[in-house]
Write an enzyme that holds these catalytic residues in place. Sequence first.
Site, mmCIF file in Angstrom:
data_model
loop_
_atom_site.group_PDB
_atom_site.id
_atom_site.type_symbol
_atom_site.label_atom_id
_atom_site.label_comp_id
_atom_site.label_asym_id
_atom_site.label_seq_id
_atom_site.Cartn_x
_atom_site.Cartn_y
_atom_site.Cartn_z
ATOM 1 N N GLU A 129 55.193 29.732 3.161
ATOM 2 C CA GLU A 129 54.517 30.238 1.957
ATOM 3 C C GLU A 129 53.165 29.570 1.701
ATOM 4 O OE1 GLU A 129 56.977 30.573 -1.491
ATOM 5 O OE2 GLU A 129 58.550 31.694 -0.448
ATOM 6 N N GLU A 240 64.320 33.629 3.596
ATOM 7 C CA GLU A 240 64.811 33.250 2.270
ATOM 8 C C GLU A 240 65.039 34.500 1.442
ATOM 9 O OE1 GLU A 240 62.629 30.485 -0.160
ATOM 10 O OE2 GLU A 240 62.110 29.213 1.551
#
Length: 310
Positions: A129, A240
């Site tokens: 991220e 995720e």
Amino acid sequence: MKITLATLGACLTLASAQSKGFNYGSTDGVGACRGQYDFEGLFNQAKGLVGNSGFTSARLYTMVQCGTQNTPISAIQAAINTDTQLLLGMWASAGDAIINDEIAALRTAIDQYGTAFTDRVVGISVGSEDLYRSSPQGVANEAGVGATADVVLRYIQQVRDAVAGTSLSGKPVGHVDTWTAWVAPENAGVIGAVDWLGHNSFPYFETTLANPIEQAEGVFYNALGATESVSQGKPVWVTETGWPVEGPTSGQAVASVQNAQTYWKAVGCDLFGSRNVWWYTLQDSNANQQDISFGIAPTSSSTPLFDVSC
């Protein structure tokens, strides 16, 4: 070696096997460093999860053992002892010195553990991220320090150079990010540089959309489709996703054990076995999220908070 039908079938089965696991941070939910004993307990807890077996893969966020500069993370020995697969992770949002420590820990691990380690590696993720955190959206959400595409590209090449000629050579190298980061045109170079794309997606946090639990499945698959639409034909791994068992209301999304089970049944059960997936999460590890919990099982118990059968 003579190739028999039985041998070919076994090879095809291995090649088509999908990773199924959880995410594991280097610290626990209050920020204490996890050691080998902690990781072994978590890996065994996942493997013996009541109601749904086969969680034999672990996604890591760093190669460095918590509390050290560049000692390999003790999850490696724990994975060897428990026969757990590893999706390696490297922290890529803290500058060149930190990525150098990550690479040093990776090289040390190869030398120290050999094929007992490298045979269990399913891939290497350079960052998580980072592109989202450096984006206008990430900055507006105060998501923390990130890294731009040119930095991530440079780190990917450094990792490829570091594993060249080692027993990790040939393992697929990827990057993990949000769908909003993957579809941004400025990040197309990263897609071109990786072997696979890691997709992080939480309908619970999609507050700009209608995101009650009844629409969560559609929100997730729309996001996954967006990532796949720019993947250049490369595999997309779900690195995720999950739903909190407790926490504040987020848009129309309500955190609860019941809703976490609903999301597991609708999304998780569809993903498990069909593609590589690492659920978020078995036990909480983000000390910055004290008001929310994604952990599906109590500490040291293989009996989850809800029915995880599929």
